[in-house]
Design a protein around this motif. Sequence first.
Motif, short mmCIF file in Angstrom:
data_model
loop_
_atom_site.label_atom_id
_atom_site.label_comp_id
_atom_site.label_asym_id
_atom_site.label_seq_id
_atom_site.Cartn_x
_atom_site.Cartn_y
_atom_site.Cartn_z
N LYS A 165 3.21 15.61 8.30
CA LYS A 165 4.63 15.55 8.67
C LYS A 165 5.08 14.10 8.87
O LYS A 165 6.17 13.72 8.44
CB LYS A 165 4.87 16.35 9.95
CG LYS A 165 6.32 16.40 10.39
CD LYS A 165 6.49 17.24 11.64
CE LYS A 165 7.96 17.26 12.08
NZ LYS A 165 8.13 18.05 13.34
N ALA A 166 4.23 13.29 9.48
CA ALA A 166 4.59 11.90 9.77
C ALA A 166 4.67 11.05 8.51
O ALA A 166 5.44 10.09 8.44
CB ALA A 166 3.60 11.29 10.76
N THR A 167 3.86 11.37 7.51
CA THR A 167 3.81 10.54 6.30
C THR A 167 4.59 11.13 5.13
O THR A 167 4.68 10.50 4.08
CB THR A 167 2.34 10.35 5.86
OG1 THR A 167 1.74 11.63 5.62
CG2 THR A 167 1.55 9.61 6.93
N ASN A 168 5.14 12.31 5.31
CA ASN A 168 5.78 13.03 4.20
C ASN A 168 6.93 12.26 3.56
O ASN A 168 7.16 12.34 2.36
CB ASN A 168 6.27 14.39 4.68
CG ASN A 168 6.67 15.30 3.54
OD1 ASN A 168 5.97 15.40 2.53
ND2 ASN A 168 7.80 15.96 3.67
N ASN A 169 7.67 11.51 4.38
CA ASN A 169 8.84 10.80 3.88
C ASN A 169 8.57 9.33 3.56
O ASN A 169 9.51 8.56 3.33
CB ASN A 169 10.00 10.89 4.89
CG ASN A 169 10.58 12.28 4.97
OD1 ASN A 169 10.59 13.02 3.98
ND2 ASN A 169 11.04 12.67 6.16
N ILE A 170 7.32 8.94 3.54
CA ILE A 170 6.97 7.56 3.21
C ILE A 170 6.49 7.50 1.77
O ILE A 170 5.55 8.19 1.38
CB ILE A 170 5.87 7.02 4.15
CG1 ILE A 170 6.31 7.15 5.61
CG2 ILE A 170 5.56 5.56 3.82
CD1 ILE A 170 5.25 6.71 6.60
N GLN A 171 7.17 6.68 0.98
CA GLN A 171 6.80 6.56 -0.42
C GLN A 171 5.39 6.00 -0.58
O GLN A 171 4.95 5.14 0.18
CB GLN A 171 7.79 5.66 -1.16
CG GLN A 171 9.13 6.31 -1.43
CD GLN A 171 10.01 5.44 -2.32
OE1 GLN A 171 9.79 4.25 -2.45
NE2 GLN A 171 11.01 6.05 -2.93
N LYS A 172 4.70 6.49 -1.60
CA LYS A 172 3.37 6.00 -1.98
C LYS A 172 2.31 6.25 -0.91
O LYS A 172 1.25 5.63 -0.90
CB LYS A 172 3.41 4.50 -2.31
CG LYS A 172 4.32 4.16 -3.48
CD LYS A 172 4.30 2.68 -3.79
CE LYS A 172 5.21 2.35 -4.97
NZ LYS A 172 5.21 0.92 -5.31
N VAL A 173 2.58 7.20 0.01
CA VAL A 173 1.59 7.56 1.03
C VAL A 173 1.41 9.07 1.00
O VAL A 173 2.39 9.82 0.96
CB VAL A 173 2.02 7.11 2.44
CG1 VAL A 173 0.99 7.57 3.48
CG2 VAL A 173 2.16 5.60 2.49
N SER A 174 0.16 9.52 1.00
CA SER A 174 -0.11 10.95 1.01
C SER A 174 -1.25 11.24 1.97
O SER A 174 -1.94 10.34 2.45
CB SER A 174 -0.46 11.44 -0.40
OG SER A 174 -1.53 10.71 -0.95
N CYS A 175 -1.44 12.52 2.25
CA CYS A 175 -2.49 12.95 3.18
C CYS A 175 -3.22 14.13 2.56
O CYS A 175 -2.61 15.00 1.94
CB CYS A 175 -1.85 13.34 4.51
SG CYS A 175 -3.02 14.00 5.72
N VAL A 176 -4.55 14.15 2.72
CA VAL A 176 -5.33 15.23 2.11
C VAL A 176 -6.52 15.58 3.00
O VAL A 176 -7.06 14.73 3.72
CB VAL A 176 -5.80 14.81 0.69
CG1 VAL A 176 -6.83 13.69 0.77
CG2 VAL A 176 -6.37 16.00 -0.07
#
Length: 207
Positions: A165-176
Amino acid sequence: MAKLKVYNMKKEAVGDINLNDMVFAADYNEPLIHQVVVALHNNARQGTKSTLTRSEINASKKKLWRQKGTGNARHDERSAPQFVGGGVVFAPKPRDFSQKINKKMRDIAFSSALSQKIRQNEVFIVDDIKFEDNKTKAASAFLKLFDLNKRTIIVTDGKDEGVMKATNNIQKVSCVDAMLLNVAQVVENTYLVFTKNAIKKIEEAYV
């Protein structure tokens, strides 16, 4: 055995972690990595595109006008490709793009890609990643502090809804989730940020 520093959220070193050489010190095998990445992308393709050929168009098959004497060009039926609504020449049809890559090849390519990232100093290990109120502002501050200004993937132990949720709106950043990390994600991101538990999960899975 490779050793990396473990940081906290303030980029303060809080210890070291020993990495298993079988996973994190493999030789760089670029051809194999490329082969596996291509296969992963091809396996993700749906291959469902389809258009109608001339013979599949539901239109009259009657010749439009007689061959000679009208002053018009010579034409056959209305379903010919030169007419609006006619068939498509060499029409694309559904096909299977999948490529088979055995588990051993995938594992070797994965270890090779991860090891290369470590040699390039593009891997960071954080003891635990929690953002205040799961806010994008907190995630942005964390990325800025670690100077992660290029494509970055954060690897967590299990699916972490808060980090996502925290990184969802940051371009070029993902979580897995660590168990879902693949070779394509490793090579297509400049930086990899692991939680300490995520590293342990990967070692358990690949050793």
